[in-house]
Design a protein around this motif. Structure first.
Motif, PDB file in Angstrom:
ATOM      1  N   ILE A 168      43.130-108.282 125.627  1.00  0.00           N
ATOM      2  CA  ILE A 168      42.142-107.771 126.590  1.00  0.00           C
ATOM      3  C   ILE A 168      42.734-106.603 127.379  1.00  0.00           C
ATOM      4  N   LEU A 169      43.987-106.755 127.817  1.00  0.00           N
ATOM      5  CA  LEU A 169      44.643-105.651 128.533  1.00  0.00           C
ATOM      6  C   LEU A 169      44.782-104.417 127.644  1.00  0.00           C
ATOM      7  N   ALA A 170      45.095-104.645 126.350  1.00  0.00           N
ATOM      8  CA  ALA A 170      45.207-103.522 125.419  1.00  0.00           C
ATOM      9  C   ALA A 170      43.876-102.801 125.290  1.00  0.00           C
ATOM     10  N   SER A 171      42.787-103.571 125.203  1.00  0.00           N
ATOM     11  CA  SER A 171      41.450-102.976 125.089  1.00  0.00           C
ATOM     12  C   SER A 171      41.113-102.145 126.321  1.00  0.00           C
ATOM     13  N   VAL A 188      25.082-101.525 124.218  1.00  0.00           N
ATOM     14  CA  VAL A 188      25.612-102.194 125.407  1.00  0.00           C
ATOM     15  C   VAL A 188      26.664-101.343 126.105  1.00  0.00           C
ATOM     16  N   HIS A 189      27.549-100.739 125.290  1.00  0.00           N
ATOM     17  CA  HIS A 189      28.700-100.063 125.874  1.00  0.00           C
ATOM     18  C   HIS A 189      28.518 -98.553 126.007  1.00  0.00           C
ATOM     19  N   GLY A 190      27.442 -98.020 125.465  1.00  0.00           N
ATOM     20  CA  GLY A 190      27.185 -96.593 125.620  1.00  0.00           C
ATOM     21  C   GLY A 190      28.218 -95.730 124.945  1.00  0.00           C
ATOM     22  N   SER A 191      28.718 -96.142 123.777  1.00  0.00           N
ATOM     23  CA  SER A 191      29.794 -95.391 123.149  1.00  0.00           C
ATOM     24  C   SER A 191      29.349 -94.749 121.849  1.00  0.00           C
ATOM     25  N   GLY A 192      28.110 -94.306 121.783  1.00  0.00           N
ATOM     26  CA  GLY A 192      27.616 -93.696 120.551  1.00  0.00           C
ATOM     27  C   GLY A 192      27.235 -94.761 119.555  1.00  0.00           C
ATOM     28  N   ASP A 193      27.178 -94.385 118.262  1.00  0.00           N
ATOM     29  CA  ASP A 193      26.769 -95.366 117.265  1.00  0.00           C
ATOM     30  C   ASP A 193      27.963 -95.818 116.430  1.00  0.00           C
ATOM     31  N   VAL A 194      29.104 -95.962 117.086  1.00  0.00           N
ATOM     32  CA  VAL A 194      30.309 -96.419 116.407  1.00  0.00           C
ATOM     33  C   VAL A 194      30.927 -97.571 117.193  1.00  0.00           C
ATOM     34  N   PHE A 195      31.759 -98.328 116.481  1.00  0.00           N
ATOM     35  CA  PHE A 195      32.451 -99.467 117.066  1.00  0.00           C
ATOM     36  C   PHE A 195      33.834 -98.996 117.509  1.00  0.00           C
ATOM     37  N   THR A 196      34.097 -98.913 118.800  1.00  0.00           N
ATOM     38  CA  THR A 196      35.331 -98.315 119.304  1.00  0.00           C
ATOM     39  C   THR A 196      36.534 -99.207 119.070  1.00  0.00           C
ATOM     40  N   LEU A 197      37.730 -98.596 119.106  1.00  0.00           N
ATOM     41  CA  LEU A 197      38.969 -99.347 118.970  1.00  0.00           C
ATOM     42  C   LEU A 197      39.133-100.331 120.132  1.00  0.00           C
ATOM     43  N   ALA A 198      38.674 -99.922 121.321  1.00  0.00           N
ATOM     44  CA  ALA A 198      38.732-100.812 122.478  1.00  0.00           C
ATOM     45  C   ALA A 198      37.908-102.069 122.225  1.00  0.00           C
ATOM     46  N   ASN A 199      36.715-101.870 121.621  1.00  0.00           N
ATOM     47  CA  ASN A 199      35.872-103.023 121.287  1.00  0.00           C
ATOM     48  C   ASN A 199      36.544-103.920 120.259  1.00  0.00           C
ATOM     49  N   ALA A 200      37.265-103.306 119.324  1.00  0.00           N
ATOM     50  CA  ALA A 200      37.940-104.078 118.288  1.00  0.00           C
ATOM     51  C   ALA A 200      38.972-105.024 118.919  1.00  0.00           C
ATOM     52  N   PHE A 201      39.758-104.487 119.865  1.00  0.00           N
ATOM     53  CA  PHE A 201      40.746-105.333 120.542  1.00  0.00           C
ATOM     54  C   PHE A 201      40.054-106.443 121.339  1.00  0.00           C
ATOM     55  N   PHE A 241      37.152-107.762 120.659  1.00  0.00           N
ATOM     56  CA  PHE A 241      36.606-108.716 119.704  1.00  0.00           C
ATOM     57  C   PHE A 241      37.697-109.667 119.208  1.00  0.00           C
ATOM     58  N   VAL A 242      38.858-109.122 118.869  1.00  0.00           N
ATOM     59  CA  VAL A 242      39.976-109.958 118.401  1.00  0.00           C
ATOM     60  C   VAL A 242      40.425-110.925 119.511  1.00  0.00           C
ATOM     61  N   ALA A 243      40.414-110.459 120.758  1.00  0.00           N
ATOM     62  CA  ALA A 243      40.777-111.331 121.880  1.00  0.00           C
ATOM     63  C   ALA A 243      39.843-112.520 121.969  1.00  0.00           C
ATOM     64  N   SER A 244      38.533-112.267 121.772  1.00  0.00           N
ATOM     65  CA  SER A 244      37.567-113.364 121.832  1.00  0.00           C
ATOM     66  C   SER A 244      37.744-114.328 120.661  1.00  0.00           C
ATOM     67  N   ILE A 288      29.647-116.559 120.982  1.00  0.00           N
ATOM     68  CA  ILE A 288      29.111-116.027 119.718  1.00  0.00           C
ATOM     69  C   ILE A 288      27.872-115.178 119.986  1.00  0.00           C
ATOM     70  N   GLY A 289      27.032-115.664 120.886  1.00  0.00           N
ATOM     71  CA  GLY A 289      25.835-114.895 121.229  1.00  0.00           C
ATOM     72  C   GLY A 289      26.168-113.554 121.855  1.00  0.00           C
ATOM     73  N   ALA A 290      27.155-113.556 122.759  1.00  0.00           N
ATOM     74  CA  ALA A 290      27.575-112.308 123.399  1.00  0.00           C
ATOM     75  C   ALA A 290      28.135-111.333 122.364  1.00  0.00           C
ATOM     76  N   THR A 291      28.865-111.858 121.373  1.00  0.00           N
ATOM     77  CA  THR A 291      29.416-111.001 120.317  1.00  0.00           C
ATOM     78  C   THR A 291      28.299-110.401 119.467  1.00  0.00           C
ATOM     79  N   ILE A 292      27.300-111.225 119.143  1.00  0.00           N
ATOM     80  CA  ILE A 292      26.193-110.762 118.301  1.00  0.00           C
ATOM     81  C   ILE A 292      25.428-109.622 118.958  1.00  0.00           C
ATOM     82  N   ILE A 293      25.249-109.702 120.267  1.00  0.00           N
ATOM     83  CA  ILE A 293      24.500-108.629 120.954  1.00  0.00           C
ATOM     84  C   ILE A 293      25.426-107.489 121.365  1.00  0.00           C
ATOM     85  N   GLY A 294      26.700-107.566 120.942  1.00  0.00           N
ATOM     86  CA  GLY A 294      27.631-106.478 121.206  1.00  0.00           C
ATOM     87  C   GLY A 294      28.276-106.512 122.564  1.00  0.00           C
TER      88      GLY A 294
END
Length: 668
Positions: free
Chosen positions: A22-25, A52-65, A67-70, A101-107
């Motif tokens: 989470i800190l890395a993200s 949700v995150h307003g970061s364009g239409d891509v999945f950011t590296l921050a989101n990846a970290f 997601f892995v934390a969750s 899981i629900g929070a992950t599904i909605i991004g």
């Protein structure tokens, strides 16, 4: 390698790794502003995350970290939830799993990571606290001895404590742990028995005294004949009893468990309805998170484990949570006289001769000869006194007939000898003159127990024994009253005059004398019918019916007694009356903390629900507050492990006394 393996198995491994991710993200988001983009996952997921995150239409590296934390924090939660479902149980883990899981599904990756991370921290805190509250049990296990020095063929041989054979002589040197239960055959020493009795003042030991495994020599040298080894020691029985007690559920805990079985599905239905009616998925998921009854579920067991553990550390064994709750409600205490209010070591005080042609030693000789066939506690002082005066009985009497609550009839040298009270003589149609009755009443009014001695149909004299009143008997009664006990009742088979003398000296509230065992049962039942919650303190032999009938049966001086440790609702390991009011005080403190914890848990959930519907509480904030309430409940329960002001004052006094004893032992 082993250290890494232990670290991976620890309760804090998952929260630490998840927290690092989470800190890395958050660091990537802050430093790179979300510009490090990668396209991962299906387009609907990518767009959801972007929305949700307003970061364009891509999945950011921050989101990846994030997601892995969750995943790291949530994997164990999902597994536990699934296993619970397999046995048709809807657990708290299921609420968190669905929300994550629900929070992950909605991004909403931050919310998913935060919820699982905080819940993992809560689990680690709970596990750590339960280990901490079981510290008394851990301390008992720690004092279990590993090795013993035994005499074999004249040589000192060190062997594992479990390999000592019954009957072997074990050497206990200064500073060493006693490895077995046994009897001292030679030597003297001071033994710290605090691990067994809770008493911090070392006990002086000499030949024929008993010692217990796990106690520590503070001075001297003892040779001990082993009588209890391994699982047969008092320490092993205490450890087993505390393990069972800490796992036993209280009535309140059982109610909370039943409540949570209905509460958890109700929260899920509420969340579903809220989502359907408002069309707000985040609101529904937030309700799942803040509705977790985690603090409520842990509020009772953590207090019970801490309370029972603290009691065990003080030499008080309570059978389980249910008995702890009942102990907190005690409003009347019934006590036996002999061995409870008194020392239990009666001695001969008087011999009254009522026939002119007889001497003191003649009366004593007949009385001792009859009592040689009796197991009554009052027989021993007569026999001992007869031995000292040179008229000890030879052999045993012929026909011996104990008359419960009255005395004994025995055949001695073809003569019938009666030793007992006036009702005994009346039963055998022996006339008791007024002079004998007056002497009996005088002795009884002095707190002594008189026994009339009759040979055939003639009263020849009276013997009287007395049992010293315990120094702390009156203090116990005062402390019981201070701890909310409304009535302290003496139940004794002795005469009323003797009982009243003891009652005056101790400040007892109510006296029932000349009772048979079944009469004691009736007296306890009568107190219960009057609305009292009754504790009965007795020796477990003639008091057994009353102990079984009472709401709480208390065994005193239970160290070394397997039956008392296993069967009593409360076993006071030390022969100390003040342990009883201490047990009641600790039980009431524990129940008060249980109630406080329930209130904290319920109030937190209500406030969070209000916050969610008013729009001021998000999913992660709700979980943070929820875990905060869990921490508060835990810290509140851990107060039981600390000494109160009364405990501190007592321990300071005992510590001073212990220093005196140790200094005395060193000087020897």
């Amino acid at each position: 390698m082993d250290a890494m393996r232990r670290w991976r198995r620890s309760n804090w491994f998952v929260p630490v790794v998840s927290g690092f991710l989470i800190l890395a993200s958050l660091s990537i988001e802050h430093l790179l502003g979300g510009s490090a983009n990668i396209a991962i996952g299906p387009r609907w997921w990518v767009h959801a995350g972007a929305h949700v995150h307003g970061s364009g239409d891509v999945f950011t590296l921050a989101n990846a970290f994030m997601f892995v934390a969750s995943v790291v924090a949530g994997y164990g939660i999902v597994v536990k939830a699934f296993r619970a479902l397999m046995v048709r149980f809807i657990s708290i883990d299921l609420l968190v799993a669905i929300a994550a899981i629900g929070a992950t599904i909605i991004g909403n990756f931050w919310e998913a990571a935060a919820v699982t991370f905080l819940f993992a921290i809560g689990h680690a805190l709970e596990a750590g606290t339960m280990n901490k509250t079981r510290s008394a049990l851990a301390a008992l296990v720690a004092v279990a001895p590993d090795n013993a020095v035994v005499l074999r063929d004249g040589d000192q041989v060190e062997v594992p404590a479990g390999q000592v054979r019954p009957g072997e002589i074990v050497l206990v040197k200064s500073g060493a742990k006693v490895p077995v239960d046994g009897q001292v055959v030679s030597g003297t020493g001071a033994i710290d028995e605090s691990s067994i009795t809770g008493e911090s003042i070392p006990a002086e030991k000499a030949a024929s005294d008993h010692v217990f495994a796990g106690t520590i020599s503070r001075g001297g040298f003892l040779q001990v004949m082993a009588t209890g080894i391994g699982a047969d020691t008092t320490l092993a029985r205490i450890i087993h009893r505390v393990e069972e007690a800490q796992d036993a559920k209280a009535k309140t805990q059982a109610f909370i468990d039943r409540f949570s079985k209905w509460y958890t599905p109700a929260v899920m239905i509420l969340a579903l309805l809220a989502g359907l009616l408002t069309g707000d998925v985040v609101l529904a998921l937030t309700l799942l998170v803040i509705g977790c009854p985690g603090a409520l579920v842990i509020s009772i067991p953590v207090a019970i484990v801490a309370g029972i553990g603290r009691s065990a550390r003080n030499g008080i064994l309570i059978k389980g949570g249910e008995y702890l709750e009942t102990t907190a409600k005690i409003s009347a205490v019934a006590v036996d006289k002999t061995g409870t209010l008194t020392e239990g070591r009666p001695v001969l005080t008087d011999v009254v001769v009522l026939q002119r042609d007889l001497l003191r030693r003649d009366v004593l000789r007949w009385a001792a000869a009859a009592e040689a066939g009796s197991e009554h506690p009052l027989a021993r002082p007569l026999i001992d006194a007869a031995r000292e005066e040179g008229v000890a009985p030879e052999g045993i009497p012929g026909a011996v007939t104990p008359v419960t609550g009255k005395g004994i009839s025995a055949a001695v040298a073809n003569r019938r000898v009666l030793v007992g009270n006036i009702p005994l003589l009346e039963e055998y149609d022996v006339v008791v003159e007024s002079t004998a009755v007056a002497a009996v009443n005088t002795l009884a009014s002095e707190g002594k127990t008189p026994m009339i001695v009759a040979v055939d149909d003639a009263v020849i004299g009276i013997v009287a024994v007395a049992d010293a009143i315990r120094e702390d008997a009156s203090k116990m009664i005062r402390r019981l009253s201070a701890n909310g006990v409304k009535k302290v009742v003496m139940l004794t088979g002795d005469t009323r005059l003797v009982a009243e003398a003891i009652g005056r000296a101790t400040g007892i509230h109510e006296i029932h004398a000349s009772l048979l065992p079944e009469d004691k049962l009736d007296a306890v039942a009568q107190l219960q019918n009057e609305g009292y919650v009754v504790a009965m303190v007795g020796d477990g032999v003639n008091d057994a019916p009353a102990l079984a009938t009472a709401d709480i049966g208390v065994a005193m001086g239970a160290a070394g007694s397997a039956v008392a440790v296993e069967t009593a609702d409360i076993a006071l390991m030390g022969d100390n009356l003040l342990k009883l009011p201490e047990a009641i005080r600790l039980a009431r403190r524990t129940v008060n903390i249980m109630r406080q914890n329930i209130a904290i848990a319920l109030i937190t959930v209500i406030l969070l629900l209000v916050g969610v519907f008013s729009g001021g509480v998000t999913m992660s904030v709700g979980m943070l507050v929820h875990e905060g309430s869990v921490l508060i409940v835990i810290l509140n329960a851990m107060r039981l492990l600390r000494n109160s002001r009364n405990d501190t004052a007592t321990s300071n006094t005992e510590r001073s006394a212990r220093n005196v004893v140790e200094a005395s032992a060193r000087s020897k």
